[in-house]
Design an enzyme around this catalytic site. Structure first.
Site, PDB file in Angstrom:
ATOM      1  N   GLU A 138       0.812  -1.219   0.000  1.00 52.43           N
ATOM      2  CA  GLU A 138       0.000   0.000   0.000  1.00 52.43           C
ATOM      3  C   GLU A 138       0.848   1.273   0.000  1.00 52.43           C
ATOM      4  O   GLU A 138       0.542   2.220  -0.731  1.00 52.43           O
ATOM      5  CB  GLU A 138      -0.953  -0.004   1.204  1.00 52.43           C
ATOM      6  CG  GLU A 138      -2.152  -0.908   1.059  1.00 52.43           C
ATOM      7  CD  GLU A 138      -1.833  -2.368   1.310  1.00 52.43           C
ATOM      8  OE1 GLU A 138      -2.685  -3.230   1.004  1.00 52.43           O
ATOM      9  OE2 GLU A 138      -0.724  -2.648   1.807  1.00 52.43           O
ATOM     10  N   HIS A 207     -10.079  -5.205  10.636  1.00 50.45           N
ATOM     11  CA  HIS A 207     -10.683  -4.952   9.323  1.00 50.45           C
ATOM     12  C   HIS A 207     -12.044  -4.271   9.439  1.00 50.45           C
ATOM     13  O   HIS A 207     -12.832  -4.319   8.498  1.00 50.45           O
ATOM     14  CB  HIS A 207     -10.840  -6.255   8.540  1.00 50.45           C
ATOM     15  CG  HIS A 207      -9.550  -6.840   8.089  1.00 50.45           C
ATOM     16  ND1 HIS A 207      -9.457  -8.051   7.432  1.00 50.45           N
ATOM     17  CD2 HIS A 207      -8.281  -6.379   8.186  1.00 50.45           C
ATOM     18  CE1 HIS A 207      -8.199  -8.315   7.155  1.00 50.45           C
ATOM     19  NE2 HIS A 207      -7.464  -7.316   7.602  1.00 50.45           N
TER      20      HIS A 207
END
Length: 408
Positions: A138, A207
């Site tokens: 990322e 998450h």
């Protein structure tokens, strides 16, 4: 035998049973339509044979005509609804076609059609140079996207979930958000960071975070949080065309939800302004302000409360930053009560900011009761289903807060 047999046991006549294969995102609506049709068939079993015998009509021929009629009506009904996933896909496709500077990069966005199938079909249409699969890095691909924006392109950087954007937060905040200001307006960074945000289902603490307040805190960013298919399409197109970095917070649980979309909303020229909220339901007793999936819960709660004579005004924020404080103030001045609803944590959250704005602004004097927040619980998200359900707002929590605020 009769009509019931044809409805249940002849797939060659039930042509509408093929709809889920051609319209995979409309399965929930298809099930509802099919259920109604089958129930209707059971009723007809008792009545129609008498009618058909009376007028000497062949049962088989009649069933064929009925099933063909229903097939085309089912498809017409299904095609008028667009899922959030398909609305996002339309927006991406239209902007990629309109401006050759636009490109999409992220994990599995190309050959796999996206982890959530939002970019379905785009790699085949636009190729490797416009739809780019990246490694699981990322920080790396977010930095590449920011650099490309500085060089004059218009990248769309997809995070498989915004929880992973924490790996790239230096690029989002320090490189993207602050450069335009630090360059005295000489260096714009037209980039969109998009992906699912907030709680999904059964993915536990790491998450399930909502980043609306995180990114909404930072000057230099625009932060968008759509709810409906219309929101998703109109706001994403506006975000891609914006010269500022935009954080576009989607919701995984909303991807497959269908919404009616007008012809205007489905046109290639359709845009929604960033920074403007929308009143989804008019009311005069209490104002409910929310964003993303929580708008659905507010509307459901409002429908229940309406049966008891309580009319809620539901505001879909659409944009976290800039915040449409004027729309909220106008509503509060009418209803005299305010409740904010969000899936994120309470401390320094979106609701906390809205309440502070109301306290500091002209609408404060119109409140007949303290403003209230309905939020996620102030803990990391548990994995167990029963604990997860009790960690995020439910319809019953909104109803309870409304009644408590109105003292009913």
């Amino acid at each position: 035998m009769g009509i019931q047999w044809y409805l249940r046991h002849l797939p060659c006549f039930k042509l509408h049973s093929l709809v889920p294969y051609f319209f995979p995102n409309h399965i929930s609506m298809f099930i509802m339509i099919k259920s109604c049709f089958v129930c209707f068939g059971y009723i007809c079993t008792m009545v129609l044979p008498v009618f058909l015998d009376m007028y000497h009509i062949n049962t088989t021929v009649f069933c064929v005509y009925v099933c063909i009629f229903v097939q085309y009506n089912d498809i017409a009904m299904l095609s008028s609804a667009v899922t959030v996933r398909d609305a996002l896909n339309q927006a991406l496709d239209e902007e990629l076609e309109r401006d050759e500077r636009v490109f999409l990069l992220g994990e599995e966005v190309a050959q796999y059609d996206g982890a959530y199938k939002v970019s379905r079909g785009l790699w085949k249409k636009y190729g490797d140079k416009r739809i780019i699969d990246t490694p699981i890095t990322e920080m790396g691909f977010a930095g590449i996207a920011v650099g490309a924006a500085m060089a004059g392109l218009r990248p769309i950087c997809e995070f498989m979930t915004f929880n992973f954007s924490m790996q790239a937060i230096d690029q989002v905040i320090n490189s993207a958000a602050k450069t335009y200001y630090m360059s005295a307006g000489l260096q714009p960074v037209p980039i969109v960071f998009r992906g699912p945000n907030g709680a999904s289902a059964g993915v536990a603490a790491q998450h399930s975070q909502c980043f609306a307040a995180w990114y909404g805190h930072c000057p230099g960013l625009k932060v968008v949080s759509p709810w409906s298919a219309e929101d998703a399409k109109g706001l994403l197109k506006s975000a891609i065309r914006d010269d500022n970095p935009v954080v576009f917070l989607e919701n995984e649980l909303m991807y497959g939800v269908p919404f009616e979309m007008s012809e205007e909303a489905q046109s290639k020229d359709f845009l929604l302004p960033i920074g403007k909220a929308k009143i989804e339901r008019q009311g005069n007793h209490v104002t409910l302000v929310s964003h993303s999936r929580m708008v659905s819960l507010c509307l459901d709660a409002a429908a229940v409360l309406a049966k008891e004579g309580i009319e809620c005004e539901v505001i879909n924020m659409r944009t976290i930053r800039p915040l449409d404080a004027e729309a909220i103030e106008t509503s509060v001045m009418k209803t005299n009560h305010l409740i904010t609803v969000e899936g994120g944590w309470p401390q320094f959250g979106v609701g906390a900011e809205i309440l502070a704005r109301i306290m500091e602004g002209p609408a404060f004097n119109f409140l007949d009761a303290p403003a209230v927040r309905v939020t996620g619980v102030d803990i990391p998200m548990p994995y167990a289903k029963i604990l997860e359900d009790n960690s995020i707002p439910q319809i019953k929590d909104i109803i309870f807060s409304v009644k408590k605020t109105l003292n009913v």
